[in-house]
Design a protein around this motif. Structure first.
Motif, short mmCIF file in Angstrom:
data_model
loop_
_atom_site.label_atom_id
_atom_site.label_comp_id
_atom_site.label_asym_id
_atom_site.label_seq_id
_atom_site.Cartn_x
_atom_site.Cartn_y
_atom_site.Cartn_z
N CYS A 75 0.81 -1.23 0.00
CA CYS A 75 0.00 0.00 0.00
C CYS A 75 0.84 1.27 0.00
O CYS A 75 0.28 2.37 -0.08
CB CYS A 75 -0.92 0.01 1.22
SG CYS A 75 -2.03 -1.41 1.31
N THR A 76 2.16 1.13 0.10
CA THR A 76 3.03 2.31 0.20
C THR A 76 4.08 2.33 -0.90
O THR A 76 5.20 2.78 -0.69
CB THR A 76 3.71 2.37 1.58
OG1 THR A 76 4.36 1.11 1.83
CG2 THR A 76 2.71 2.63 2.67
N ASP A 77 3.72 1.82 -2.07
CA ASP A 77 4.59 1.87 -3.24
C ASP A 77 5.95 1.21 -2.96
O ASP A 77 7.00 1.72 -3.35
CB ASP A 77 4.78 3.31 -3.69
CG ASP A 77 5.32 3.41 -5.11
OD1 ASP A 77 5.11 2.46 -5.89
OD2 ASP A 77 5.95 4.43 -5.44
N HIS B 257 6.66 11.99 3.34
CA HIS B 257 6.50 11.18 2.13
C HIS B 257 5.53 11.78 1.12
O HIS B 257 5.53 11.37 -0.04
CB HIS B 257 6.04 9.77 2.51
CG HIS B 257 7.05 9.01 3.31
ND1 HIS B 257 8.03 8.22 2.75
CD2 HIS B 257 7.25 8.94 4.66
CE1 HIS B 257 8.77 7.69 3.71
NE2 HIS B 257 8.32 8.11 4.87
N SER C 299 1.80 13.13 -0.63
CA SER C 299 0.59 12.47 -1.10
C SER C 299 0.90 11.41 -2.14
O SER C 299 1.79 11.60 -2.98
CB SER C 299 -0.37 13.51 -1.69
OG SER C 299 -1.42 12.88 -2.39
N ARG C 300 0.18 10.31 -2.09
CA ARG C 300 0.37 9.27 -3.11
C ARG C 300 -0.15 9.73 -4.46
O ARG C 300 0.28 9.22 -5.50
CB ARG C 300 -0.31 7.97 -2.69
CG ARG C 300 -1.84 7.98 -2.77
CD ARG C 300 -2.40 6.66 -2.30
NE ARG C 300 -3.86 6.60 -2.34
CZ ARG C 300 -4.57 6.12 -3.36
NH1 ARG C 300 -3.95 5.68 -4.45
NH2 ARG C 300 -5.88 6.10 -3.33
N HIS D 59 -2.45 9.26 1.69
CA HIS D 59 -1.03 8.94 1.74
C HIS D 59 -0.71 7.53 1.25
O HIS D 59 0.43 7.26 0.86
CB HIS D 59 -0.51 9.10 3.17
CG HIS D 59 -0.46 10.52 3.64
ND1 HIS D 59 0.54 11.39 3.29
CD2 HIS D 59 -1.31 11.23 4.43
CE1 HIS D 59 0.33 12.57 3.84
NE2 HIS D 59 -0.79 12.50 4.55
N MET D 60 -1.68 6.61 1.33
CA MET D 60 -1.45 5.23 0.94
C MET D 60 -2.62 4.72 0.12
O MET D 60 -3.71 5.31 0.14
CB MET D 60 -1.30 4.33 2.17
CG MET D 60 -0.26 4.77 3.17
SD MET D 60 -0.13 3.57 4.53
CE MET D 60 -1.78 3.65 5.22
N GLU D 61 -2.40 3.62 -0.56
CA GLU D 61 -3.50 2.96 -1.26
C GLU D 61 -4.20 2.03 -0.27
O GLU D 61 -3.66 1.01 0.14
CB GLU D 61 -2.99 2.16 -2.46
CG GLU D 61 -4.10 1.49 -3.25
CD GLU D 61 -3.58 0.66 -4.41
OE1 GLU D 61 -4.38 -0.07 -5.00
OE2 GLU D 61 -2.37 0.73 -4.69
N ASP E 214 2.65 11.26 -6.66
CA ASP E 214 3.44 10.23 -7.34
C ASP E 214 2.64 9.61 -8.47
O ASP E 214 3.19 9.31 -9.53
CB ASP E 214 3.86 9.13 -6.34
CG ASP E 214 4.79 9.67 -5.27
OD1 ASP E 214 5.48 10.67 -5.54
OD2 ASP E 214 4.80 9.10 -4.16
N MET E 215 1.34 9.43 -8.24
CA MET E 215 0.50 8.85 -9.28
C MET E 215 0.47 9.76 -10.50
O MET E 215 0.53 9.31 -11.64
CB MET E 215 -0.91 8.63 -8.73
CG MET E 215 -1.85 7.89 -9.68
SD MET E 215 -3.51 7.76 -8.99
CE MET E 215 -3.18 6.82 -7.51
N ASP F 71 -5.98 7.23 3.04
CA ASP F 71 -6.07 7.03 1.59
C ASP F 71 -5.33 8.12 0.83
O ASP F 71 -4.88 7.90 -0.29
CB ASP F 71 -7.54 7.01 1.17
CG ASP F 71 -7.72 6.57 -0.28
OD1 ASP F 71 -7.32 5.43 -0.60
OD2 ASP F 71 -8.23 7.37 -1.09
#
Length: 506
Positions: free
Chosen positions: A277-279, A469, A471-472, A406-408, A475-476, A404
Motif C-alpha cells: 500500500c506504500t509503493d 513522504h 501524497s500518493r 497517503h497510501m492505497e 506520485d501517481m 487514503d
C-alpha cells in the motif's frame, strides 16, 4: 476473494429510494446497538453484576463486529447478487437477538448475545456499503456519509424510546444519624436535619447498610422489543428487493481488473504486506499501519465509553434524574450526528491533513474542560459534552480519508484498521468498567482525558510522518505524466521508422 466491477441497473429515482432504505438500515443499527447505553444501569440491576462485568459484556459487540466484517467480505465477494438477502437475514437475526438481551440472567450469556448482534452488524456494514458503491459508482462519496449519519440518528432516538421503561430507584441508607432516602438520584433527610447538606455521593458511603427500593421497576424488555420490531419490519423490505432481483451488469474493462484484483487479494490472504500500500516502502508502511492501528484502537474505544457511560456518570456522579440521564445521552448522539454531517461539508473545503488536527484538537481541548468543570457542575456537563461529540464524530471517517491520501487503502488494509477499532472497543469498555467500579464515576472523566491526549498526539505523529513522504496522488500524477511521455516518444519513434521506410522504398 474475487473482485468484479458491476453496475446496478436502476433508474435514478429507484436508486434514491433504495439509498433511503439503506440509511434506515443504519438507523436500525443505532437503535438496537446503542440501546445498551441508556439501559446500562438497568442491565446491571437485572444481571446482578457490577459496572466492570456489564461493560465487558457490552464490549462483545466489538468482537462480533470484526468477525462479521471478515465473514461479510467473503460473502459479498462470492455472492454479490445476494447483498439484499444478506441485509434482510442479518436485520432479522439482529432484531431477534435484541429481544433476548434484557432477559439474560448472566453477563456471560449477555456477552454472547451482544457478540451475535455485532456479527450481524459487521456483515450489514460490508453488504450495505457495497450496495451504495454499486448504486452510485463514482458519485458514492456523499451517499456513504449520509449512510453512516443514519447510525447517529438511531442512536439519539433510542434513549427517548427507552426512558419510560427505565428503573427509578429509591435508595435507603441506614446511617449513624438516621435514615436517608434518595429518589431519582436526589436525597432527602428524614431524621437529622443538621446533616441535610450531605451530598448524595457522601450518602452512598454508608456501604453495606444501603438497600435499594424502586419507585418504578425496570421494564427495559419493552424498549428492546420496540427497537427489534422496527428492525424486523425493515428486513421485509430487503427480502422484497432480493425477490425482485435487480440485475447486475459488468462494467467495461471489468475482466482485466478482475484478474488483476484476484491476484492481489489472493496474495493478501496469505499475509498483509505493508509495502503493497506504500509503493514498495516497507518501513514506511510498517510505521503507518502501526500508528493507524493504535489510532483506531483509541478512537473507537473512546466512542464506546462515551456512548455507554455518559448516562451512568451523570446519574452516579452529578445526581441526574433517570430522565435527565437519558436526555443527555440523546443530546450527545444528536451532536454526534451533526458532527458527521459537518465533517463531510468541512472535508470539501479544508485540506485533510489540517482537518484531522482540528477534529482531534477539539477532542483534546474539550476533554480537558470536562475534567476541570464537569466534576461537580451539571450545567458544564450539559454544555461541554456536545462539542466533544461534535469533534469526535468525524475523526473515524476523516482519518480513513487521510490514510487514503497517503497510501492505497486496499480492502485488507481497511480490515486491519477495523481490527484495531474492535480491540479498542473491547479494551476501553473493560478499563472504564473497572475504573468506574473501583474508583468511582470520576474515573470516567480521567479516561476521557487520556483518550483526548492520545487523539491529538497520534494525529500529529501521523501528520509528521505523512509530510515526509507526501501524497500518493502526486506520485501517481508523475507516473501518469511519465507514461504519457513514454507513449509520445514511442509514437514519434514509430513515425520516424515509417518515414525511414518510405524513404527507403522510394
Amino acid at each position: 476473494m474475487r473482485h468484479t466491477d458491476h453496475t446496478l441497473l436502476m433508474t435514478k429515482c429507484q436508486k434514491i429510494i433504495k439509498t433511503v432504505f439503506l440509511v434506515l438500515v443504519w438507523v436500525c443499527l443505532g437503535l438496537y446497538l446503542e440501546i445498551t447505553g441508556p439501559t446500562l444501569i438497568d442491565l446491571k440491576i437485572k444481571t446482578g453484576a457490577d459496572y466492570e462485568e456489564v461493560a465487558v459484556a457490552v464490549s462483545g459487540r466489538s468482537v462480533g463486529y470484526f468477525i462479521g466484517s471478515a465473514i461479510g467480505g467473503v460473502l459479498v465477494d462470492k455472492w454479490l447478487h445476494f447483498c439484499d438477502l444478506m441485509i434482510g437475514v442479518c436485520l432479522t437475526g439482529g432484531g431477534i437477538a435484541t429481544i433476548f438481551v434484557p432477559f439474560s440472567p448472566t453477563v456471560e450469556l449477555l456477552w454472547l448475545i451482544i457478540v451475535i448482534q455485532g456479527t450481524f452488524e459487521g456483515i450489514i456494514n460490508i453488504a450495505g456499503q457495497k450496495l451504495i458503491l454499486l448504486l452510485w459508482e463514482k458519485d458514492a462519496a456523499s451517499p456513504l456519509h449520509i449512510l453512516h449519519g443514519g447510525f447517529g440518528i438511531g442512536s439519539f432516538i433510542i434513549p427517548l424510546i427507552a426512558n419510560p421503561f427505565l428503573a427509578i430507584p429509591r435508595e435507603t441508607h441506614a446511617g449513624l444519624n438516621g435514615t436517608w432516602n434518595e429518589t431519582l438520584g436526589r436525597q432527602s433527610s428524614m431524621a437529622n436535619n443538621t446533616n441535610a447538606s450531605l451530598s448524595a455521593t457522601h450518602a452512598r458511603t454508608f456501604g453495606n447498610d444501603t438497600t435499594t427500593e424502586y419507585l418504578r421497576e425496570s421494564r427495559i424488555e419493552y424498549a428492546y422489543l420496540i427497537s427489534a420490531i422496527i428492525t424486523l419490519a425493515l428486513s421485509a423490505v430487503f427480502y422484497g428487493y432480493h425477490c425482485r432481483g435487480y440485475r447486475f451488469q459488468k462494467s467495461p474493462g471489468a475482466e482485466h481488473n478482475e484478474t488483476k484484483m484476484h491476484k492481489f487479494t489472493e496474495h493478501c490472504k496469505t499475509m498483509i504486506n505493508p509495502k503493497t500500500c506504500t509503493d514498495g516502502k516497507l518501513f514506511y508502511g510498517i510505521q503507518m499501519f502501526s500508528i493507524l492501528f493504535i489510532y483506531y484502537f483509541n478512537i473507537v474505544g473512546g466512542e464506546r465509553i462515551l456512548g455507554k457511560f455518559i448516562r451512568a456518570y451523570a446519574i452516579e456522579q452529578l445526581d441526574f434524574s433517570v430522565s435527565e440521564g437519558s436526555y443527555i445521552n440523546t443530546t450527545f448522539w444528536i451532536s454526534f450526528a451533526v458532527g458527521r454531517i459537518s465533517g463531510f461539508i468541512a472535508a470539501r473545503y479544508i485540506p485533510i491533513r489540517m482537518l484531522i488536527l482540528i477534529e482531534t484538537g477539539g477532542v483534546f481541548v474539550f476533554s480537558i474542560l470536562l475534567n476541570i468543570f464537569a466534576v461537580d457542575n451539571t450545567l458544564a456537563l450539559w454544555i461541554l459534552i456536545q462539542p466533544l461529540g461534535l469533534f469526535h464524530a468525524p475523526c473515524f471517517p476523516s482519518m480513513m480519508g487521510w490514510a487514503d491520501f497517503h497510501m492505497e487503502m486496499s480492502g485488507m488494509a481497511i480490515t486491519f484498521l477495523l481490527l484495531g477499532g474492535s480491540c479498542g472497543g473491547v479494551a476501553y469498555l473493560k478499563i472504564t468498567g473497572f475504573l468506574f467500579e473501583t474508583y468511582g464515576p470520576r474515573a470516567f472523566l480521567y479516561h476521557i482525558l487520556g483518550y483526548g491526549i492520545a487523539c491529538i498526539s497520534l494525529a500529529i505523529l501521523l501528520d509528521v510522518i505523512g509530510a515526509q513522504h507526501g501524497s500518493r496522488f502526486v506520485d501517481m500524477k508523475k507516473d501518469i505524466v511519465s507514461h504519457e511521455e513514454d507513449v509520445e516518444m514511442m509514437s514519434i519513434s514509430q513515425q520516424h521508422d515509417e518515414q525511414d521506410y518510405d524513404d527507403h522504398s522510394e
